[in-house]
Design an enzyme around this catalytic site. Structure first.
Site, PDB file in Angstrom:
ATOM      1  N   GLN A 118       0.835  -1.202   0.000  1.00 16.49           N
ATOM      2  CA  GLN A 118       0.000   0.000   0.000  1.00 16.49           C
ATOM      3  C   GLN A 118       0.868   1.249   0.000  1.00 16.49           C
ATOM      4  O   GLN A 118       1.616   1.493   0.953  1.00 16.49           O
ATOM      5  CB  GLN A 118      -0.922   0.008   1.219  1.00 16.49           C
ATOM      6  CG  GLN A 118      -1.813   1.229   1.334  1.00 16.49           C
ATOM      7  CD  GLN A 118      -2.593   1.253   2.644  1.00 16.49           C
ATOM      8  OE1 GLN A 118      -2.163   0.671   3.627  1.00 16.49           O
ATOM      9  NE2 GLN A 118      -3.723   1.915   2.657  1.00 16.49           N
ATOM     10  N   GLY A 119       0.758   2.072  -1.054  1.00 13.86           N
ATOM     11  CA  GLY A 119       1.509   3.317  -1.135  1.00 13.86           C
ATOM     12  C   GLY A 119       0.629   4.514  -0.848  1.00 13.86           C
ATOM     13  O   GLY A 119       0.202   5.212  -1.779  1.00 13.86           O
ATOM     14  N   TYR A 120       0.349   4.743   0.407  1.00 10.40           N
ATOM     15  CA  TYR A 120      -0.470   5.879   0.827  1.00 10.40           C
ATOM     16  C   TYR A 120       0.391   6.929   1.530  1.00 10.40           C
ATOM     17  O   TYR A 120       0.578   8.034   1.046  1.00 10.40           O
ATOM     18  CB  TYR A 120      -1.589   5.423   1.764  1.00 10.40           C
ATOM     19  CG  TYR A 120      -2.881   5.001   1.098  1.00 10.40           C
ATOM     20  CD1 TYR A 120      -2.907   4.458  -0.175  1.00 10.40           C
ATOM     21  CD2 TYR A 120      -4.096   5.133   1.764  1.00 10.40           C
ATOM     22  CE1 TYR A 120      -4.101   4.062  -0.769  1.00 10.40           C
ATOM     23  CE2 TYR A 120      -5.300   4.745   1.181  1.00 10.40           C
ATOM     24  CZ  TYR A 120      -5.289   4.209  -0.077  1.00 10.40           C
ATOM     25  OH  TYR A 120      -6.474   3.828  -0.668  1.00 10.40           O
ATOM     26  N   SER A 121       0.906   6.598   2.703  1.00  8.60           N
ATOM     27  CA  SER A 121       1.601   7.583   3.547  1.00  8.60           C
ATOM     28  C   SER A 121       2.875   8.105   2.885  1.00  8.60           C
ATOM     29  O   SER A 121       3.569   7.383   2.157  1.00  8.60           O
ATOM     30  CB  SER A 121       1.960   6.971   4.898  1.00  8.60           C
ATOM     31  OG  SER A 121       0.808   6.675   5.647  1.00  8.60           O
TER      32      SER A 121
ATOM     33  N   SER B 185      -5.000   8.033  12.116  1.00  7.25           N
ATOM     34  CA  SER B 185      -4.818   8.035  13.571  1.00  7.25           C
ATOM     35  C   SER B 185      -6.166   8.034  14.290  1.00  7.25           C
ATOM     36  O   SER B 185      -7.191   8.448  13.746  1.00  7.25           O
ATOM     37  CB  SER B 185      -4.005   9.264  13.994  1.00  7.25           C
ATOM     38  OG  SER B 185      -4.781  10.433  13.863  1.00  7.25           O
ATOM     39  N   ASN B 186      -6.145   7.574  15.526  1.00  4.42           N
ATOM     40  CA  ASN B 186      -7.397   7.519  16.293  1.00  4.42           C
ATOM     41  C   ASN B 186      -8.004   8.900  16.515  1.00  4.42           C
ATOM     42  O   ASN B 186      -9.219   9.041  16.645  1.00  4.42           O
ATOM     43  CB  ASN B 186      -7.141   6.822  17.640  1.00  4.42           C
ATOM     44  CG  ASN B 186      -6.985   5.320  17.466  1.00  4.42           C
ATOM     45  OD1 ASN B 186      -6.958   4.806  16.348  1.00  4.42           O
ATOM     46  ND2 ASN B 186      -6.871   4.605  18.577  1.00  4.42           N
ATOM     47  N   GLU B 187      -7.155   9.930  16.540  1.00  2.41           N
ATOM     48  CA  GLU B 187      -7.681  11.290  16.652  1.00  2.41           C
ATOM     49  C   GLU B 187      -8.499  11.647  15.410  1.00  2.41           C
ATOM     50  O   GLU B 187      -9.577  12.249  15.509  1.00  2.41           O
ATOM     51  CB  GLU B 187      -6.530  12.288  16.830  1.00  2.41           C
ATOM     52  CG  GLU B 187      -5.820  12.192  18.179  1.00  2.41           C
ATOM     53  CD  GLU B 187      -4.824  11.046  18.263  1.00  2.41           C
ATOM     54  OE1 GLU B 187      -4.297  10.782  19.351  1.00  2.41           O
ATOM     55  OE2 GLU B 187      -4.582  10.392  17.224  1.00  2.41           O
TER      56      GLU B 187
ATOM     57  N   GLU C 291      -9.970  -1.134   5.542  1.00  2.69           N
ATOM     58  CA  GLU C 291      -8.737  -1.297   6.312  1.00  2.69           C
ATOM     59  C   GLU C 291      -9.008  -1.135   7.804  1.00  2.69           C
ATOM     60  O   GLU C 291      -8.518  -1.908   8.626  1.00  2.69           O
ATOM     61  CB  GLU C 291      -7.693  -0.275   5.860  1.00  2.69           C
ATOM     62  CG  GLU C 291      -6.394  -0.355   6.656  1.00  2.69           C
ATOM     63  CD  GLU C 291      -5.382   0.716   6.268  1.00  2.69           C
ATOM     64  OE1 GLU C 291      -4.236   0.618   6.737  1.00  2.69           O
ATOM     65  OE2 GLU C 291      -5.742   1.646   5.534  1.00  2.69           O
TER      66      GLU C 291
END
Length: 391
Positions: free
Chosen positions: A126-129, A376-378, A244
């Protein structure tokens, strides 16, 4: 709500148990018991066994190769695989890009990519970040410039899990630099053997080569490898992230982890410790509530609806449960968690404590990531506030 399993469901559960007992690769089991890191063929041997049985993609529609399992059967399959301590397979092909391809891909793309993904003949990453685009994914800067029937791609991705094994990757790239942040992004499938693709390892705190940075330098990608319309990749990205986040929850794996933790606690004399037992009870209550939320999500998918905002709730609570499990394991094993596993293997330090204690600290450190990746959870709390509460 009827919480009892039907005779047919019990028969299916027993079939899963018998299959695992017969088909699970013994060499993978041996590595797991020794606390060794698994390689590509270790994962693929189990993937192929499940694929041969027809259970590798329990949530896929039948027309694309899914087994047609009910939500309860999917739940039973996941729980039995976890209870048998089978390796958790990478989700990138089956749980992530596969659903994107059958939801948004052309007939040719479906025919080209779905069967080998099911069979285990394509390993996906996966090339996301990117270094400057993690939870704020829409700020990504990897560019794809149209050149006839190709895109020329330049940029950098990071935290790319198991990219060292990947045959193909699915990448978010910016195809319109003048568009607003979440617009002008396209979803490309890139052959990882293409000239200009470089994978460089990032060694994590537990000593594992799990993640990588991926450099893309003048990589030529056929336009036919774009999923959905140009500049509409954010639609695919959101769809994939919902799948995901549901997968990240890892309810079945956490239930198995809780069983192991209880056994360790008993062995370490914590069975009668009221404070520790209260922590275990609180964790079990949260895990039970999470399991029912997962069942509701499975029911939605089986009814033809994609994961909704509850996928964000699953991600938040699922990762919190996972982290609490590792914290309580370190608390249970105490000083046995201190030795560095790499020092033990190199011969510089003899074995200390029981075999199961050696992975407590490395796993604890590794699981710090779960509340950050996949959004992130935030960020997930913001999604819930907007989509559910209307704030």
């Amino acid at each position: 709500m009827n919480l009892d399993f039907s005779p047919e469901e019990i028969a299916f559960r027993d079939e899963v148990r018998a299959f695992v007992a017969e088909a699970y690769p013994p060499e993978v089991r041996a590595k797991q018991k020794a606390g060794e890191h698994l390689g590509r063929e270790d994962y693929l041997s189990w993937h192929r066994a499940l694929a041969t049985k027809g259970w590798i993609a329990p949530g896929w529609p039948v027309e694309y190769g899914g087994p047609g399992l009910t939500p309860t059967q999917q739940h039973l399959l996941a729980n039995e695989l976890a209870a048998a301590d089978t390796v958790r397979l990478p989700p990138f092909g089956i749980s992530m890009v596969g659903p994107v391809i059958y939801a948004f891909g052309t007939p040719d793309q479906k025919a080209r990519f779905l069967p080998p993904t099911l069979a285990g003949d394509i390993w996906w990453c996966q090339g996301y970040s990117e270094p400057g685009a993690g939870s704020d994914l829409a700020s990504l800067k990897t560019r794809a410039v149209r050149d006839g029937d190709y895109y020329v791609v330049n940029g950098q991705k990071t935290w790319t899990t198991l990219a060292q094994y990947a045959d193909w990757g699915f990448f978010l790239v910016r195809t319109d630099p003048d568009a607003k942040a979440q617009e002008g992004i396209s979803f490309l499938l890139i052959d990882m053997k293409s000239p200009g693709v470089t994978v460089r390892p990032i060694i994590t705190l537990d000593g594992a080569h799990e993640v990588n940075e991926v450099w893309l330098e003048d990589v030529r990608v056929p336009v036919g490898n774009r999923i959905h319309e140009e500049n509409k990749g954010w639609t695919c990205a959101k769809f994939l992230l919902a799948h995901e986040r549901t997968n990240i929850a890892g309810v079945a794996a956490s239930k198995n982890g809780l069983r192991k933790l209880r056994a360790v606690a008993e062995a370490e004399g914590l069975g009668d410790d009221p404070l520790y037992q209260r922590k275990l009870a609180d964790l079990e209550i949260d895990l039970l509530a999470l399991e029912f939320t997962e069942l509701r999500t499975l029911a939605r998918e089986s009814a033809g609806k994609g994961p909704g905002p509850e996928s964000s709730l699953l991600k938040i609570k699922g990762t919190e449960v996972q982290q609490r499990l590792t914290e309580l394991m370190v608390e249970a094993v105490g000083a046995y968690a201190l030795p560095d596993r790499r020092a033990i293997r190199s011969g510089n330090l003899g074995p200390v404590g029981p075999d199961w204690a050696g992975r407590a600290a490395p796993t604890y450190f590794n699981m710090r990531k779960t509340s950050i990746f996949g959004g992130s959870n935030e960020i997930q709390r913001n999604i819930i506030a907007k989509m559910v509460l209307g704030l």
